[in-house]
Design an enzyme around this catalytic site. Structure first.
Site, PDB file in Angstrom:
ATOM      1  N   TYR A 178       9.802  -4.687  -8.681  1.00  0.00           N
ATOM      2  CA  TYR A 178       8.711  -4.239  -9.422  1.00  0.00           C
ATOM      3  C   TYR A 178       7.809  -3.367  -8.563  1.00  0.00           C
ATOM      4  O   TYR A 178       7.297  -2.420  -9.181  1.00  0.00           O
ATOM      5  CB  TYR A 178       7.841  -5.630  -9.381  1.00  0.00           C
ATOM      6  N   GLY A 222      -1.153   0.950  -4.872  1.00  0.00           N
ATOM      7  CA  GLY A 222      -2.809   0.231  -4.466  1.00  0.00           C
ATOM      8  C   GLY A 222      -3.577   1.074  -5.154  1.00  0.00           C
ATOM      9  O   GLY A 222      -3.804   2.141  -4.988  1.00  0.00           O
ATOM     10  N   CYS A 251       0.814  -1.209  -0.035  1.00  0.00           N
ATOM     11  CA  CYS A 251       0.073  -0.002  -0.093  1.00  0.00           C
ATOM     12  C   CYS A 251       0.746   1.150  -0.025  1.00  0.00           C
ATOM     13  O   CYS A 251       2.236   1.065   0.134  1.00  0.00           O
ATOM     14  CB  CYS A 251      -0.951  -0.160   1.114  1.00  0.00           C
ATOM     15  N   ASN A 295       0.998  -0.178   5.934  1.00  0.00           N
ATOM     16  CA  ASN A 295       1.471  -0.864   4.454  1.00  0.00           C
ATOM     17  C   ASN A 295       2.032  -2.173   5.174  1.00  0.00           C
ATOM     18  O   ASN A 295       3.069  -2.079   5.795  1.00  0.00           O
ATOM     19  CB  ASN A 295       2.353   0.020   3.763  1.00  0.00           C
ATOM     20  N   GLY A 296       1.724  -3.251   4.573  1.00  0.00           N
ATOM     21  CA  GLY A 296       2.526  -4.550   4.975  1.00  0.00           C
ATOM     22  C   GLY A 296       1.265  -5.551   5.544  1.00  0.00           C
ATOM     23  O   GLY A 296       0.201  -5.837   4.906  1.00  0.00           O
TER      24      GLY A 296
END
Length: 492
Positions: free
Chosen positions: A257, A28, A2, A101-102
């Site tokens: 990526y 995201g 995210c 995030n995670g």
């Protein structure tokens, strides 16, 4: 995966948070949200969709205040859409809005603790809501009428002691400021920046440095693994390590990526790392195909474009743009279901026939996960007239699920799991398939910062830096399967 952003400023921050989220949108596309502090009142707006669709003129005007946080969501745990859009909020103690995030890997145990011991209710399947309630409880037990930075850092230490996984967090504590912290292994990225204004110094934290760049903040540094940073309402910066020392192992897939090429993560240029990936991959191809008959190197837009240049130079062949990308289609990798991914490939890419006709082409991609997209693109190249289609991946074979915030599918859906390169080659329909070696990938990133001694390479190696219970992987296998996701969408 995210995007998160937090700002303590001297003027209104809603527009800056919006701009930051637009450049973190690649992290995201499921939902987005912003929370600001307007005096003693929290202003919050969030919803499903892209940043540009969630916010309009009226909602932005309502987000008043000089302090705020923002989030763009990619669903890894919990359901999709607006139900679990962030920031999330609890009113006790103080009032806390949190963006995460995670992924936590002990969510179920924590959920029981939060309910049975902390006497708090979690209303969703989101691990972010669990984390928020753990932090809120740890703040509550400080038992002080007025929290000091010391109390807040003790609460973060308590949160670290209870939570396992990869996480970067930005939280707005009403009456105090913005709190940001990162898991003890530093798996998920988080950076700190500052800028000077006529009214004084302003601070920001973000998932990637590109968000700081667009807002005119200077990148100070990465927030260290296990470190917490408190940006107070009066413009002070406090920092402290709040976790026991652990192996520093940032996620290497960020460089492959996830991150934008114009970002700096752990003092490593993502762009330069991808150039080095191309060099190493080119050297391997030359070893395996010394008398190659490749006429052109064609990157699969967009992430692999950087690696394709040095790769082609080593092979002594030109780079050609063989595919035109529809900019209005999202990243296929993070589409929520297989049917959506399949439909999106043809919508997303259209071949330029002249670059394929009667040629032997080498397609270059950043990675191969499920293989369904690669298989379709190879067939598109053949349909456009290519004689031979070779495929090279700038990453090693993805053989294992990622458990730290990247929604890589169930093991059975990974094309490389349990298969040799030759078997994968046949499934994809390539004349030859070449993967990057893991040692070369590590070198390509580490060459930018030799102080990096380890990385989370779990999706390639199956080695999880936090350790993991076999039952967790089995449960994850079920939760991440496309069938399970489809059922959840029907129920919701």
């Amino acid at each position: 995966m995210c995007g998160i952003i937090g700002i303590v400023g001297k003027s209104e921050v809603a527009a800056a948070l919006y701009d930051a989220l637009t450049v973190l949108q690649h992290r995201g596309q499921d939902a987005a949200g912003i929370a600001t502090l307007d005096g003693n009142r929290l202003r919050l707006h969030k919803g499903a969709g892209l940043v540009r669709d969630v916010f309009n003129h009226d909602s932005m005007l309502a987000l008043r205040g000089n302090v705020g946080i923002g989030h763009c969501r990619y669903p890894t745990a919990g359901s999709e859409g607006s139900a679990e859009a962030q920031p999330l909020y609890v009113n006790s103690p103080c009032g806390i809005a949190l963006a995460h995030n995670g992924n936590l890997i002990n969510t179920q145990a924590l959920r029981r603790e939060v309910f049975e011991d902390d006497r708090r209710h979690v209303n969703s399947d989101s691990d972010s809501e669990v984390l928020l309630n753990v932090l809120a409880h740890e703040l509550q037990i400080q038992d002080r009428r007025t929290l000091t930075p010391d109390h807040i850092f003790k609460a973060v230490a308590g949160t670290h002691a209870r939570c396992a996984g990869g996480y970067a967090v930005v939280a707005m504590v009403l009456g105090y400021g913005v709190l940001a912290f990162r898991d003890p292994h530093g798996i998920r990225p988080l950076v700190l920046g500052e800028r000077d204004t006529a009214s004084g110094k302003e601070y920001a934290v973000a998932s990637e440095s590109v968000a700081l760049d667009i807002l005119g903040f200077r990148l100070l540094r990465d927030i260290a693994p296990g470190e917490a940073v408190l940006l107070t309402l009066d413009g002070q910066l406090h920092a402290r390590h709040c976790a026991e020392p652990a192996l520093h192992a940032p996620c290497i897939f960020e460089y492959v990526y996830l991150a934008r090429p114009d970002s700096m993560i752990e003092d490593v240029s993502v762009y330069k790392a991808r150039l080095r990936m191309g060099e190493k991959l080119g050297e391997k191809i030359l070893r395996e195909m010394p008398d190659h008959d490749i006429d052109a190197v064609i990157p699969i837009p967009d992430t692999s474009r950087t690696a394709a240049g040095p790769l082609a130079q080593i092979l002594g062949v030109p780079v050609r743009e063989g595919f035109v990308k529809n900019r209005y289609i999202g990243r296929t990798f993070i589409m929520p279901g297989q049917s959506e991914r399949l439909k999106s490939v043809r919508r997303k890419l259209n071949p330029i026939g002249l670059e394929f006709r009667r040629k032997n082409v080498l397609l270059v991609d950043d990675s191969i996960v499920r293989g369904t997209t690669s298989k379709q693109i190879i067939q598109m190249a053949r349909d456009a007239g290519a004689r031979k289609v070779y495929l090279a991946s700038a990453a090693p074979p993805v053989r294992f699920p990622n458990i730290y915030g990247i929604d890589m599918p169930a093991t059975a859906e990974l094309v490389a799991h349990g298969r040799s390169v030759e078997e994968i080659e046949r499934i994809l329909g390539a004349d030859k398939l070449i993967y990057q070696d893991l040692e070369d990938l590590i070198w390509a990133v580490r060459d930018g910062n030799e102080n990096l001694e380890a990385f989370d390479t779990s999706c390639f190696s199956g080695e999880y830096v936090t350790g993991v219970e076999p039952t967790y992987l089995a449960d994850l296998e079920f939760m991440r399967s496309d069938d399970a996701k489809a059922k959840r969408r029907v129920i919701s």
